[in-house]
Motif scaffolding. Structure first.
Motif, PDB file in Angstrom:
ATOM      1  N   GLU A 101       9.861 -21.684  11.259  1.00  0.00           N
ATOM      2  CA  GLU A 101       9.464 -20.365  10.750  1.00  0.00           C
ATOM      3  C   GLU A 101       9.711 -20.284   9.246  1.00  0.00           C
ATOM      4  OE1 GLU A 101      11.679 -20.885  13.218  1.00  0.00           O
ATOM      5  OE2 GLU A 101      10.220 -20.711  14.847  1.00  0.00           O
ATOM      6  N   GLU A 142      19.743 -22.963  21.720  1.00  0.00           N
ATOM      7  CA  GLU A 142      18.878 -21.782  21.549  1.00  0.00           C
ATOM      8  C   GLU A 142      18.044 -21.614  22.807  1.00  0.00           C
ATOM      9  OE1 GLU A 142      16.434 -21.470  17.890  1.00  0.00           O
ATOM     10  OE2 GLU A 142      14.824 -20.875  19.252  1.00  0.00           O
ATOM     11  N   LEU A 171      15.853 -19.142  10.367  1.00  0.00           N
ATOM     12  CA  LEU A 171      16.858 -20.208  10.373  1.00  0.00           C
ATOM     13  C   LEU A 171      16.515 -21.181   9.251  1.00  0.00           C
ATOM     14  CD1 LEU A 171      16.985 -20.978  14.217  1.00  0.00           C
ATOM     15  CD2 LEU A 171      18.271 -19.250  12.935  1.00  0.00           C
ATOM     16  N   ARG A 219       7.116 -33.129   9.437  1.00  0.00           N
ATOM     17  CA  ARG A 219       8.043 -33.738  10.386  1.00  0.00           C
ATOM     18  C   ARG A 219       7.433 -35.002  11.009  1.00  0.00           C
ATOM     19  NH1 ARG A 219      10.139 -28.139  13.339  1.00  0.00           N
ATOM     20  NH2 ARG A 219      11.698 -27.573  11.733  1.00  0.00           N
ATOM     21  N   PHE A 273       9.542 -28.215  16.518  1.00  0.00           N
ATOM     22  CA  PHE A 273       8.073 -28.159  16.605  1.00  0.00           C
ATOM     23  C   PHE A 273       7.398 -29.170  15.692  1.00  0.00           C
ATOM     24  CE2 PHE A 273       8.587 -24.940  19.444  1.00  0.00           C
ATOM     25  CZ  PHE A 273       9.020 -23.721  18.937  1.00  0.00           C
ATOM     26  N   LEU A 321      11.159 -15.928  14.944  1.00  0.00           N
ATOM     27  CA  LEU A 321      11.678 -16.964  15.844  1.00  0.00           C
ATOM     28  C   LEU A 321      10.710 -17.091  17.022  1.00  0.00           C
ATOM     29  CD1 LEU A 321      14.509 -18.488  15.711  1.00  0.00           C
ATOM     30  CD2 LEU A 321      15.248 -16.971  17.562  1.00  0.00           C
ATOM     31  N   PRO A 322      10.774 -18.172  17.802  1.00  0.00           N
ATOM     32  CA  PRO A 322       9.881 -18.245  18.968  1.00  0.00           C
ATOM     33  C   PRO A 322      10.050 -17.042  19.907  1.00  0.00           C
ATOM     34  CG  PRO A 322      10.822 -20.396  18.536  1.00  0.00           C
ATOM     35  CD  PRO A 322      11.526 -19.432  17.633  1.00  0.00           C
ATOM     36  N   GLY A 345      14.060 -24.261   9.507  1.00  0.00           N
ATOM     37  CA  GLY A 345      13.343 -24.167  10.781  1.00  0.00           C
ATOM     38  C   GLY A 345      11.844 -24.054  10.566  1.00  0.00           C
ATOM     39  N   TYR A 370      15.015 -23.054  24.937  1.00  0.00           N
ATOM     40  CA  TYR A 370      14.664 -24.417  24.503  1.00  0.00           C
ATOM     41  C   TYR A 370      15.823 -25.378  24.762  1.00  0.00           C
ATOM     42  CZ  TYR A 370      10.617 -22.264  22.329  1.00  0.00           C
ATOM     43  OH  TYR A 370       9.441 -21.562  22.115  1.00  0.00           O
TER      44      TYR A 370
HETATM   45  O1  6CS Z   1      11.116 -26.310  15.364  1.00  0.00           O
HETATM   46  C1  6CS Z   1      11.829 -25.458  14.812  1.00  0.00           C
HETATM   47  O2  6CS Z   1      12.310 -25.592  13.675  1.00  0.00           O
HETATM   48  C2  6CS Z   1      12.083 -24.172  15.628  1.00  0.00           C
HETATM   49  N1  6CS Z   1      12.205 -24.495  17.006  1.00  0.00           N
HETATM   50  C3  6CS Z   1      12.828 -23.680  17.848  1.00  0.00           C
HETATM   51  C4  6CS Z   1      12.857 -24.007  19.312  1.00  0.00           C
HETATM   52  N2  6CS Z   1      13.486 -22.607  17.445  1.00  0.00           N
HETATM   53  C5  6CS Z   1      13.566 -22.163  16.037  1.00  0.00           C
HETATM   54  C6  6CS Z   1      13.266 -23.395  15.124  1.00  0.00           C
HETATM   55  O3  6CS Z   1      13.030 -22.908  13.788  1.00  0.00           O
END
Ligand code: 6CS
Length: 293
Positions: free
Chosen positions: A174, A61, A169, A125, A120, A211-212, A172, A64
């Motif tokens: 988001e 992606e 996603l 996490r 992230f 998304l970012p 993810g 990144y």
């Molecule tokens: O950390 C995540 O889940 C998110 N990180 C990135 C770079 N893109 C979308 C993803 O959901």
């Protein structure tokens, strides 16, 4: 970071960053090293130094993570991780493309040694894996139809209108933001990747794709507008991700990362991908691991 044009056939004999397809990784995952004479398993640090490469989970992606046409792996996170591993005496990273939701389970199943994807940091996490100190911070945006007809700029705007569907996603960051905000499942549309997300908006299957900001910008899609940074989303930032038991690797990595972050190469690498080293200064793992979700 060194990159090589490489055929899949030469995957295992190259230096530089290469992509290893999952089945091959299955082979690699079968490789285990034990200390001569004792039969005791090596630490991950010993193992990756001995084998000369680290297997890293990536998403492909940009900016990144990115898989080049020749199979080499780059993007801001692999470039930083590769530079720090080179400083630690591990000259090669081998990327495995996998969905974000599979990165932590795959790490804990030993399918890769490190997550280098811009996964992230957030509370849930940080409870499951060890992160290095942050090497990037970034913002989040919506991709919306040109003209932003529903004037969507915040999460509050989405929550205020049950007719608004947001593509994300699965698993993810988001997706986590929307579930933490208790957005009804009927307003959440799962898509597999960035291209599918913008296509969902263009086809009217979603009113926004979340998304970012930099990832949406890299998609460059006619008929799509990218909002500014969403103001009611907590800060996002990432570093390398390690297994909970790899405290020795985390410590060794952080020592070299701290030195690398003082070099012009670090700032240049971030700038090359659209990030700012100044934005990271003073931001800590503890701060980002406090992000809810
Ligand atoms: O950390 C995540 O889940 C998110 N990180 C990135 C770079 N893109 C979308 C993803 O959901």
């Amino acid at each position: 970071m060194r990159r090589t044009g490489i055929s899949r056939r030469d995957l295992l004999r190259s230096t530089g960053a290469v992509v290893v397809a999952a089945p091959l990784t299955g082979f690699l995952a079968g490789c285990s090293f034990t200390q001569p004479g004792t039969g005791q398993p090596n630490s991950t640090v010993d193992q990756i130094k001995r084998q000369g490469f680290a297997r890293v989970a990536i998403a492909n992606e940009p900016p990144y993570t990115k898989v080049n046409a020749d199979g080499s792996v780059t993007g801001v996170e692999p470039d930083v991780v590769s530079a720090v591993f080179t400083m630690m005496g591990v000259p090669t990273i081998q990327g495995v493309v996998t969905p974000y939701e599979s990165m932590i389970p795959g790490l804990n199943a030993n399918r890769w040694d490190v997550i280098a994807a811009g996964l992230f940091m957030k509370q849930s996490r940080c409870a499951e894996i060890l992160y290095s100190e942050p090497d990037i911070v970034s913002t989040e945006s919506f991709a919306v139809p040109a003209g932003n007809p529903r004037n969507l700029t915040t999460i509050a705007d989405v929550k205020a209108d049950p007719a608004i569907r947001v593509a994300v996603l699965p698993g993810g960051f988001e997706h986590g933001v929307l579930t933490t905000e208790q957005l009804p499942e009927g307003q959440i549309v799962s898509v597999n990747d960035g291209r599918s997300g913008v296509e969902a908006v263009l086809a009217g299957r979603a009113e926004a794709f979340f998304l970012p900001t930099l990832s949406l910008s890299a998609l460059r899609t006619d008929g799509i507008e990218i909002t500014g940074a969403i103001k009611d989303v907590q800060p996002t930032g990432a570093g390398a991700g390690f297994r909970k038991g790899d405290t020795e690797l985390q410590k060794a990595y952080d020592e070299q990362l701290a030195a690398y972050k003082q070099t012009p190469e670090y700032a240049d690498t971030l700038a090359k991908w659209g990030f700012s080293a100044d934005d990271v200064r003073g931001v800590t793992r503890d701060q980002l691991c406090a992000v809810s979700g």
